[in-house]
Write a protein that holds these residues in place. Structure first.
Motif, PDB file in Angstrom:
ATOM      1  N   GLN A 173     -13.474   8.462  -3.596  1.00  0.00           N
ATOM      2  CA  GLN A 173     -12.672   9.174  -2.614  1.00  0.00           C
ATOM      3  C   GLN A 173     -12.964   8.620  -1.228  1.00  0.00           C
ATOM      4  O   GLN A 173     -14.113   8.421  -0.858  1.00  0.00           O
ATOM      5  CB  GLN A 173     -12.978  10.667  -2.652  1.00  0.00           C
ATOM      6  N   LEU A 174     -11.901   8.357  -0.479  1.00  0.00           N
ATOM      7  CA  LEU A 174     -12.017   7.895   0.901  1.00  0.00           C
ATOM      8  C   LEU A 174     -11.457   8.952   1.825  1.00  0.00           C
ATOM      9  O   LEU A 174     -10.490   9.625   1.486  1.00  0.00           O
ATOM     10  CB  LEU A 174     -11.208   6.609   1.106  1.00  0.00           C
ATOM     11  N   THR A 175     -12.043   9.068   2.991  1.00  0.00           N
ATOM     12  CA  THR A 175     -11.429   9.913   4.006  1.00  0.00           C
ATOM     13  C   THR A 175     -10.392   9.071   4.734  1.00  0.00           C
ATOM     14  O   THR A 175     -10.392   7.840   4.646  1.00  0.00           O
ATOM     15  CB  THR A 175     -12.464  10.429   5.029  1.00  0.00           C
ATOM     16  N   VAL A 214       0.871  -1.171   0.000  1.00  0.00           N
ATOM     17  CA  VAL A 214       0.000   0.000   0.000  1.00  0.00           C
ATOM     18  C   VAL A 214       0.909   1.222   0.000  1.00  0.00           C
ATOM     19  O   VAL A 214       1.773   1.358   0.856  1.00  0.00           O
ATOM     20  CB  VAL A 214      -0.914   0.028   1.247  1.00  0.00           C
ATOM     21  N   VAL A 215       0.726   2.095  -0.980  1.00  0.00           N
ATOM     22  CA  VAL A 215       1.516   3.320  -1.069  1.00  0.00           C
ATOM     23  C   VAL A 215       0.545   4.489  -0.983  1.00  0.00           C
ATOM     24  O   VAL A 215      -0.400   4.580  -1.762  1.00  0.00           O
ATOM     25  CB  VAL A 215       2.315   3.402  -2.397  1.00  0.00           C
ATOM     26  N   GLY A 216       0.779   5.351  -0.041  1.00  0.00           N
ATOM     27  CA  GLY A 216      -0.081   6.517   0.139  1.00  0.00           C
ATOM     28  C   GLY A 216       0.695   7.621   0.819  1.00  0.00           C
ATOM     29  O   GLY A 216       1.913   7.560   0.952  1.00  0.00           O
ATOM     30  N   ALA A 217      -0.011   8.614   1.252  1.00  0.00           N
ATOM     31  CA  ALA A 217       0.603   9.733   1.962  1.00  0.00           C
ATOM     32  C   ALA A 217      -0.307  10.139   3.109  1.00  0.00           C
ATOM     33  O   ALA A 217      -1.514   9.920   3.062  1.00  0.00           O
ATOM     34  CB  ALA A 217       0.812  10.920   1.021  1.00  0.00           C
ATOM     35  N   ASP A 218       0.282  10.709   4.137  1.00  0.00           N
ATOM     36  CA  ASP A 218      -0.516  11.135   5.283  1.00  0.00           C
ATOM     37  C   ASP A 218      -1.154  12.501   5.071  1.00  0.00           C
ATOM     38  O   ASP A 218      -2.030  12.896   5.811  1.00  0.00           O
ATOM     39  CB  ASP A 218       0.304  11.105   6.572  1.00  0.00           C
ATOM     40  N   HIS A 219      -0.719  13.217   4.039  1.00  0.00           N
ATOM     41  CA  HIS A 219      -1.297  14.531   3.729  1.00  0.00           C
ATOM     42  C   HIS A 219      -0.824  14.990   2.365  1.00  0.00           C
ATOM     43  O   HIS A 219       0.137  14.458   1.823  1.00  0.00           O
ATOM     44  CB  HIS A 219      -0.930  15.575   4.793  1.00  0.00           C
ATOM     45  N   GLY A 220      -1.516  15.980   1.825  1.00  0.00           N
ATOM     46  CA  GLY A 220      -1.074  16.639   0.607  1.00  0.00           C
ATOM     47  C   GLY A 220      -0.135  17.784   0.963  1.00  0.00           C
ATOM     48  O   GLY A 220       0.302  17.911   2.113  1.00  0.00           O
ATOM     49  N   ARG A 276      -5.341  18.253   1.316  1.00  0.00           N
ATOM     50  CA  ARG A 276      -6.106  17.144   1.890  1.00  0.00           C
ATOM     51  C   ARG A 276      -6.141  15.906   1.018  1.00  0.00           C
ATOM     52  O   ARG A 276      -6.281  14.802   1.530  1.00  0.00           O
ATOM     53  CB  ARG A 276      -7.533  17.616   2.163  1.00  0.00           C
ATOM     54  N   GLN A 277      -6.053  16.052  -0.304  1.00  0.00           N
ATOM     55  CA  GLN A 277      -6.165  14.891  -1.179  1.00  0.00           C
ATOM     56  C   GLN A 277      -4.786  14.324  -1.512  1.00  0.00           C
ATOM     57  O   GLN A 277      -3.848  15.068  -1.791  1.00  0.00           O
ATOM     58  CB  GLN A 277      -6.888  15.260  -2.468  1.00  0.00           C
ATOM     59  N   THR A 278      -4.715  13.002  -1.498  1.00  0.00           N
ATOM     60  CA  THR A 278      -3.493  12.301  -1.897  1.00  0.00           C
ATOM     61  C   THR A 278      -3.887  11.071  -2.699  1.00  0.00           C
ATOM     62  O   THR A 278      -5.033  10.636  -2.670  1.00  0.00           O
ATOM     63  CB  THR A 278      -2.661  11.843  -0.679  1.00  0.00           C
ATOM     64  N   ALA A 279      -2.914  10.522  -3.382  1.00  0.00           N
ATOM     65  CA  ALA A 279      -3.148   9.280  -4.121  1.00  0.00           C
ATOM     66  C   ALA A 279      -2.999   8.096  -3.176  1.00  0.00           C
ATOM     67  O   ALA A 279      -2.351   8.192  -2.130  1.00  0.00           O
ATOM     68  CB  ALA A 279      -2.140   9.166  -5.262  1.00  0.00           C
ATOM     69  N   LEU A 280      -3.603   6.982  -3.548  1.00  0.00           N
ATOM     70  CA  LEU A 280      -3.492   5.746  -2.785  1.00  0.00           C
ATOM     71  C   LEU A 280      -3.357   4.607  -3.788  1.00  0.00           C
ATOM     72  O   LEU A 280      -4.186   4.464  -4.683  1.00  0.00           O
ATOM     73  CB  LEU A 280      -4.731   5.529  -1.918  1.00  0.00           C
TER      74      LEU A 280
END
Length: 137
Positions: free
Chosen positions: A124-126, A84-90, A105-109
């Protein structure tokens, strides 16, 4: 109190090289059979805070991380891990986060796993939907 974290490596400077972190993580993953490995690289975030999300330094950090992941992800998949590759914030153009703007607020996942349907999904997920808070006793 017992911990669910049995082992860890914690760096303390934002400039700790991501390539060292990925290499160390891979070595540990090859040595042990973990149920879960959390890797938190900092070089993209560090470049964003110093130079802003629109800077060439930020873009360079993203490209370098992409190159590293293109090397390590196949190894991790081969070892039986889901990735899983994501970010904790934009990040804003000025290097800020924590605000209400979409860029902050938006990042890729990205989820790499045989159980996940491949392709682009626009849902979109929170953060709370993806990683809700759990109390560990």
């Amino acid at each position: 109190m017992a911990s669910n974290i049995n082992q860890g490596f914690f760096y303390y400077e934002d400039t700790y090289p991501d390539n060292h972190l990925y290499d160390l993580s891979s070595c540990l993953m090859n040595k042990e059979d973990y149920d879960f490995v959390f890797i938190h690289p900092m070089n993209i975030d560090d470049a964003g805070h110093k130079y802003g999300a629109g800077s060439k330094e930020y873009a360079h950090a993203v490209i370098q991380n992409d190159k590293l992941l293109s090397t390590y992800i196949p190894q991790w998949i081969e070892a039986g891990y889901s990735v899983v590759v994501g970010a904790d914030h934009g990040m804003s153009e000025n290097g800020y986060h924590g605000g209400e703007s979409l860029e902050q607020r938006q990042t890729a996942l990205y989820i790499v796993d045989s159980c996940v349907v491949g392709g682009y999904h626009s849902k979109q997920l929170t953060t709370l939907e993806f990683a809700p808070c759990y109390v560990i006793y």
